[in-house]
Design a protein around this motif. Sequence first.
Motif, mmCIF file in Angstrom:
data_model
loop_
_atom_site.group_PDB
_atom_site.id
_atom_site.type_symbol
_atom_site.label_atom_id
_atom_site.label_comp_id
_atom_site.label_asym_id
_atom_site.label_seq_id
_atom_site.Cartn_x
_atom_site.Cartn_y
_atom_site.Cartn_z
ATOM 1 N N UNK C 97 14.980 -48.824 6.869
ATOM 2 C CA UNK C 97 16.273 -48.887 7.543
ATOM 3 C C UNK C 97 17.419 -48.723 6.539
ATOM 4 N N UNK C 101 20.513 -46.103 6.325
ATOM 5 C CA UNK C 101 21.900 -46.567 6.290
ATOM 6 C C UNK C 101 22.627 -46.170 5.022
ATOM 7 N N UNK C 111 30.061 -49.723 13.206
ATOM 8 C CA UNK C 111 28.776 -50.359 13.430
ATOM 9 C C UNK C 111 28.032 -49.707 14.597
ATOM 10 N N UNK C 115 24.443 -47.756 14.480
ATOM 11 C CA UNK C 115 23.287 -48.214 15.248
ATOM 12 C C UNK C 115 22.729 -47.114 16.147
ATOM 13 N N UNK C 116 23.679 -46.412 16.783
ATOM 14 C CA UNK C 116 23.276 -45.343 17.696
ATOM 15 C C UNK C 116 22.524 -44.251 16.929
ATOM 16 N N UNK C 119 19.065 -45.250 15.659
ATOM 17 C CA UNK C 119 18.011 -45.271 16.681
ATOM 18 C C UNK C 119 17.658 -43.842 17.097
ATOM 19 N N UNK C 120 18.662 -42.964 17.141
ATOM 20 C CA UNK C 120 18.397 -41.559 17.459
ATOM 21 C C UNK C 120 17.441 -40.942 16.437
#
Lengths: 287, 291, 233
Positions: C97, C101, C111, C115-116, C119-120
């Motif tokens: 992760x 990031x 944020x 996050x979007x 996950x994509x």
Amino acid sequence: MHIPDGYLDMKIAILFFILSSIVIAISLKKIRNFNTPLIGTISAAIFAAQMLNWPIPGGTSAHFVGGAFAGIILGPYAGCLAMTAVLIIQSFVYGDGGLISLGANIWNMAVVNVFSGYLIYQVLRKYGEKLASFIAGWLGITLAGISAGIQLGVSVSFKYALPVAVLTMGFWHALLGIIEGLITSAVVSYISAHSPYMIKESVDKKVVIAIISLVILSPIFAYSSEMVNYSEPLENTAKVLGVAEMQKYTGIFPDYSIPGLGYIGTVSGIVGVLILLLIAKALSMRG
Amino acid sequence: MHELIEKTLKEASSFFQNFLIHEYSEKTSLHLVDPRLKLIGTFLLIILAISTFLVEKIIVLIASSLILVSFSKISLRKFISRTWLFPVFSFIIMIPLIIANLNNVTYSIIFALRVFTAISLIQLFIMTTKFNEIVFALQYFRVPKALTQMVWITYRYIILMFSEILRILLAREARRIKESSHIESIKKAGNSLGLFFIRTYERAERINLAIMARGEITFSKKTFLRFDAESNLKLESEVVDGGADEEADGVSKLKSPYKSERSKELEFTLKKLDKIYLIYIVVTILIWVMV
Amino acid sequence: MKVIEVKDVSYIYPDGSIGVKKASLDVYENERLAILGANGSGKSTLLMIMAGLLKPTRGEVRIFGLTPERKNLKIIRKKVGIVFQDPDDFLFNPTVRDELLHVPLQLEWSKEKIELRVSEISKLFGLDDILEKPPFRISGGEKKKVAIASVVITNPDILIIDEPTANIDGKSRREIIKIMKNYSGTLIFTTHELEIVKEIASRVVIMNLKKEVVLTSLVDTLREDFLKEMGII
């Protein structure tokens, strides 16, 4: 050679924390144009090399430490930082060597070993790569062992007298140091034959000499720091003469805990609570 | 050389188990306490442990750390297996003193107990704190960034470097037919190490370029604690709702108010845990002072 | 439009060995360029130069018209994403992760956006199960996918991948090829596999063992016997 917590007196541990921090700060300043990933990667390599278990005649085995090697390959400053990184990981991942005694361990293996190994190699280089690196490896580790012996010897918590501690540690490391010397010599001569540009040329002599003299003076600092806070001159002399054990103990260590250590302990307890509360306050403010 | 490889491999497995202790130990509430608090707490308690020879005070600390162990659900057996060696060793090296003077028995026992206390506290910290959290805490306490970056890179590449050393040694061993003497095999293995360091140097250059291409590594609270705990919570909620969380990609936007409520709740829990830990340490220190 | 111009570029390594010799080539917007050459022909070095990581010893390189000087690096890094050949050199963060990031956090995305996007991307690359693992504890194919994902996550204008499919199992290979095919920006990659070139690339550049660029050609007009002669296939 990793000294765990509980062996050294607080004073000694703190003193060597300060001394090591000074050398680390100088090193960080000196290597500004050096890249940190390089030092980090080499120290990972040294760490991995330390994991090798070299069989020695008689059934036991020895480990490579690599302090002198780091000094020779990376130069004293970067070498010191590489060994510091190794030691930090050893104490925070494996619990090898304590947290409070980390300063002393850094002093022995990242300062004494690296700087002396580097200097010995540079001085003896004209007599041949192999010999110079052997002696650097062997003597570097021996000096580091002696340094650990001094730290233990002057500590009151560790009851053996100074000469005993120094002789034992020195002798033991001089013996194991032969393996260290052989490995250092083989590695350095291979590298200098196949990719000589890796070996660091000499650096600013003044600073190295300053650090070496710090190393030489450190036992005196250690000894004098033990003298401070001593209420009983008689006990003091007894310690010097090595007859401290002659006193009778009625309780469990009344001599040490009440006038000296106990007092410091209580103060540090109270100071500790205060520090903790302050930090908690700061953390909660930052969210 | 054969012996070198065998012996190394034998030790290596336990070594790596240590290295990856977090993958083996289960997540507990002590894991979620702020690493900075844990570091300071550990530091203070060790200082207390090594500044006394009063057995009562040491017992207070041992009891305190054992209570934390049981609360954090670490298996006591595993904990003892990681802590017993040093204290026993410490007692053994004091045996000559005991032989010289029987009065030294109490000293030796207390000395070993002090070491045991300090090691226990360190192990407790290590077993419940990931290394990146530790680096973050060190950075917070003003350890220079250049040094923490170096420490992280070292940590990250240890396993890779070890397997590389092993490959180089095995390659040499695979083509060795003649038996060689001790010194000879040290020399040969040393040469292999030389090769290994040359390769490492080249790799270091590439890693440096990668960091140039992607930017420095940063350690912020954002990147570990919250996400870690959040995924833990998510797991819990999934168990509760029976896994009814499966939704299409686009819906995730709509879910965000729910999520922020979740993270508020989480923040609250984290703060509460920090507070409990803090109180625990303070109480321990106070008892230590009073005994 | 030319996005990268390489003019008479030579690169000499600190130990004196030659990395690239007098290379000249242009890369156009949205094209798919494959660089072919035998092992040791200087492909990786050329990629590093085109990403603005290595400064040419001689000659000039312009990326979106900018030379790789300190003041331009920020823009270049934002627009050009490079994935190294060995993901172990490339992945240095605590968890997968964190790898994803790494760049978005430096770009200070919000944020929600982070996050979007995470996950994509993790769905696209199939990384959901390994997000919390350290990148040095996953398989070789996964490492490669994470390395590519960590660059693709910000949608750089130019994506450079060194050996995307070397040492990788069939499944990961197909996934990586699919991702490369669907990538909308300019794509530059090296490979030894002719199939992939035919499937993805629009143009090829060939390098020889003297570290020179000998030929640029459209994929359709590429002659296989020439590639064999060069030792590429």
